[in-house]
Design an enzyme around this catalytic site. Sequence first.
Site, PDB file in Angstrom:
ATOM      1  N   GLY A 193       0.822  -1.202   0.000  1.00 40.53           N
ATOM      2  CA  GLY A 193       0.000   0.000   0.000  1.00 40.53           C
ATOM      3  C   GLY A 193       0.856   1.253   0.000  1.00 40.53           C
ATOM      4  N   CYS A 194       0.286   2.339   0.448  1.00 42.26           N
ATOM      5  CA  CYS A 194       0.989   3.618   0.487  1.00 42.26           C
ATOM      6  C   CYS A 194       2.281   3.498   1.286  1.00 42.26           C
ATOM      7  CB  CYS A 194       0.082   4.671   1.121  1.00 42.26           C
ATOM      8  SG  CYS A 194       0.913   6.228   1.490  1.00 42.26           S
ATOM      9  N   PHE A 195       3.382   3.927   0.697  1.00 43.95           N
ATOM     10  CA  PHE A 195       4.665   3.754   1.389  1.00 43.95           C
ATOM     11  C   PHE A 195       4.811   4.642   2.610  1.00 43.95           C
ATOM     12  CE2 PHE A 195       6.629   6.065  -2.591  1.00 43.95           C
ATOM     13  CZ  PHE A 195       5.946   7.242  -2.302  1.00 43.95           C
TER      14      PHE A 195
END
Length: 244
Positions: free
Chosen positions: A67-69
Amino acid sequence: MNLANRKDSTSRRAALAVSLGIGAAALVLAQHMAFSAEAAVVIAPPALDEPVSAATAHEETAVFAGGCFWGVQGVFQHVRGVTRAVSGYSGGQQDTAHYETVSGGDTGHAESVKVTFDPSKVTYGQLLQVYFSVIQDPTQLNRQGPDSGTQYRSAVFPQNDTQRLVAQSYIAQLQKAHAFPAPIVTRTEPFKGFYPAEFYHQNYLTLHPNSAYIALNDMPKVENLKRLFPNLYRDKAVLVEAAQ
């Protein structure tokens, strides 16, 4: 960029705009926070892990996508034994490793985090346990929380044959134990390279803990790390320095 990929990053872009001082994006952000953080799951440690001995080097790297880093980096920065965690891109080519290009969803890249750690203090298997338990939902295909697209897929990029064996064995172990209510879709992918993200993406969770996106989606993950893995949690995050 197709409609799905344009929609995936609306809240992300709004959060980024707010952090950069573009206040008009705040309303857009609030309208698109339909998903909350992925729930933490209590799971067994891997039955197979990397061997630790006196001859083991005190520095190793691992690359994870989930997902979003922002959140992936933020959690790993609080893991004891991790000496560096860098947000970036992995899975595609170097010339497409740029935020706006990767956001299109067709570069092959996943938003990833390169973790440098001391295996005498935290093992690769323990990092995998945190990854599957706290950081992401491994049953979500090409999405995590409010973000959708192949760039948000659940993937592990082993750095050597041992890591590959440990990761694949752990996925099989969790599948057999029915640790999650749906099949695990996390893939072990060939490592083609890691390319650090633009610096404004680094340390994002630590720098913006009160932004709506981080507060709703990612800060609960840090709290779950502290609650479920007290022996691995450290309060002070290890940050990426601008000169590095």
